[in-house]
Design an enzyme around this catalytic site. Structure first.
Site, PDB file in Angstrom:
ATOM      1  N   GLU A 296     -14.353 -13.400 -58.115  1.00 54.71           N
ATOM      2  CA  GLU A 296     -13.325 -13.667 -57.099  1.00 54.71           C
ATOM      3  C   GLU A 296     -13.306 -15.148 -56.722  1.00 54.71           C
ATOM      4  OE1 GLU A 296     -10.676 -12.557 -56.018  1.00 54.71           O
ATOM      5  OE2 GLU A 296     -10.834 -11.488 -54.119  1.00 54.71           O
TER       6      GLU A 296
ATOM      7  N   THR B 140      -2.682 -18.546 -52.155  1.00 53.61           N
ATOM      8  CA  THR B 140      -3.760 -18.240 -51.216  1.00 53.61           C
ATOM      9  C   THR B 140      -4.200 -19.509 -50.484  1.00 53.61           C
ATOM     10  OG1 THR B 140      -4.487 -16.472 -52.661  1.00 53.61           O
ATOM     11  CG2 THR B 140      -6.036 -17.180 -51.002  1.00 53.61           C
TER      12      THR B 140
END
Lengths: 307, 307
Positions: free
Chosen positions: B128, B181
């Site tokens: 991630e 993001t």
């Protein structure tokens, strides 16, 4: 029934991570109150023992909250209130809330319980506002509901009753110094780092989960306050040492009770809670500050009718 | 067993009030992955269908997480990974997490399950980090644990599994615009008002309580984000209208999924969730923005073995 004598419990607000929303109820520390129906209408304080508090109906938290209920219920009688204070005002364990909540609980009972605990909390908040300047429910809710409570919101008022793991015991030390609620509020910043807020709501979520799952280890890991304690602990002498020592003594966690100066610790058994009391005592014995310590289980009932 | 085919689910992180800590798992949206033991040591991506993603072991989230597990387990074989993406990268429903978590889940299974879900979460966070620049677990944890999860802390890693009320359904709309993001992070303030933080942790506490008590009304009242949504919703066209319309359509609440642009809504039944999907569709039908909608129950299992 024309007269009732009640035990009105002390309470711990905030509970480390849950500033302004969490609280729990104590069992062996509290005031007694006698409330009596009178033919004369209105609310009167007739006796106060154990503290120097105002008798004027509009100035005493117990009569202000009682009046809020009274004006809503409009009964055919009046009430007189006797207050026997055991909870020292300014100790940080809900002294004003005990008075504010006790009077409405007792009058409600004498009227045949027309109001539920949330409605009583609403009335009691009017009294609390006299003491603290604004309407808080984080001490009132646990006093009226018992156990652990979460004040979800004050407008509209919504109180959640959280479960209480049965082996949970509390130790309190009240160092007899003055910490004014207004000063304890003023020391807090208006803004806090987002990262600290995230840590705090993670702890609130995990504490609620821990109470539901009887997970004492998780209770311990959740009793952590990165937002308020770093500021307010400065107002309480020896706070850091007390915390270190009670954790060594086996407490699950410790923090400031309400706005202080009392410090609370939670433990998994009465024996540990008593060991923790000794550890707290040890710290303050070596100082010039007078203090009291208390050990109590969590009171899941709240208010109690004595007679 | 030398080969496994899995379903790796999409997930919703944050869940309105629980920024950075809460998440839940979806059931009918997800990738498929095939992982195969090889005699040649190491981790190799051999096939990617449905998205333009890197094949280099050090750059693909699925292989980076796999390598973290692999270097710890030191098995006598290697693994090759095929990825069939159904979750669009950048959609805000855990596309990178599905890949990062899927590979470690599958390899763990082929090795005889030496690691638990928390350990797998730790490995997947390494993957991630390639996608998001930092090690988050709020999408990975629900993908691996299923249901609702609360990431109590990332260091040490501690994931709590929260209960899932059985009639809870999710509706998602993915408007096909790009919200990076990094941009969604940059728009957030470093500091937030203490009062908003208090509201937020009150909501997190009450949402956790609501999940434990199957209280759909309280779930509704808790799905409220006063910290992040006011900023990030500006990046999502028609967000406010979608929210208004889905609440009118009977949803319990709605918010931004992860860092967006997907919007999620929770409802008490499949029928309501489908009505909510129509309401979402209606808003975007009148625009030039392409979109997908999905209806799913909460997936309490997480990863699923297909064969």
């Amino acid at each position: 029934m024309n007269e009732i004598k009640i035990f009105s419990p002390a309470t711990v607000a905030n509970v480390s991570c849950g500033f302004d929303v969490l609280g729990f109820c104590l069992d062996t520390i509290g005031d007694e109150m006698v409330i009596r129906k009178t033919n004369e209408k209105g609310i009167k304080i007739t006796k106060i023992v154990g503290a120097d508090l105002p008798f004027e109906t509009g100035k005493n938290v117990a009569s202000v909250s009682a009046l809020a209920l009274y004006n809503d219920a409009k009964p055919d009688c009046g009430f007189e209130i006797e207050i026997y204070k055991n909870i020292k005002p300014g100790s940080g364990i809900g002294s004003s809330s005990a008075s504010a909540a006790g009077s409405v609980f007792a009058i409600n009972h004498l009227l045949g319980n027309p109001y539920n605990a949330t409605q009583l909390t609403g009335f009691a908040m009017k009294g609390e506002a006299v003491a603290s300047g604004c309407e808080h429910a984080d001490n009132i809710a646990p006093a009226l509901f018992g156990g652990f409570t979460l004040v979800k919101s004050t407008s509209p008022l919504q109180v959640l009753q959280l479960p209480t793991p049965k082996d949970l015991y509390v130790t309190i030390i009240h160092p007899q110094i003055e910490v004014k609620t207004s000063e304890a509020r003023a020391i807090l910043p208006q803004d806090i780092p987002l990262q600290n807020a995230i840590t705090q709501w993670s702890n609130v979520g995990s504490l609620v989960h821990a109470l539901h799952t009887n997970d004492y280890n998780l209770i311990s890991l959740s009793l952590n306050d990165v937002v308020v304690e770093p500021y307010r602990s400065q107002l309480i002498p020896h706070f850091d040492l007390v915390k270190t020592e009670v954790l060594k003594a086996g407490a699950l966690g410790a923090g400031i009770s309400g706005s202080g100066p009392s410090i609370f610790a939670l433990s998994k058994s009465k024996t540990t809670a008593e060991t923790v009391a000794k550890a707290m005592t040890q710290v303050f014995t070596n100082t010039t500050i007078a203090f009291n310590t208390y050990v109590s289980k969590i009171n899941t009932q709240g208010m109690k009718i004595i007679s």
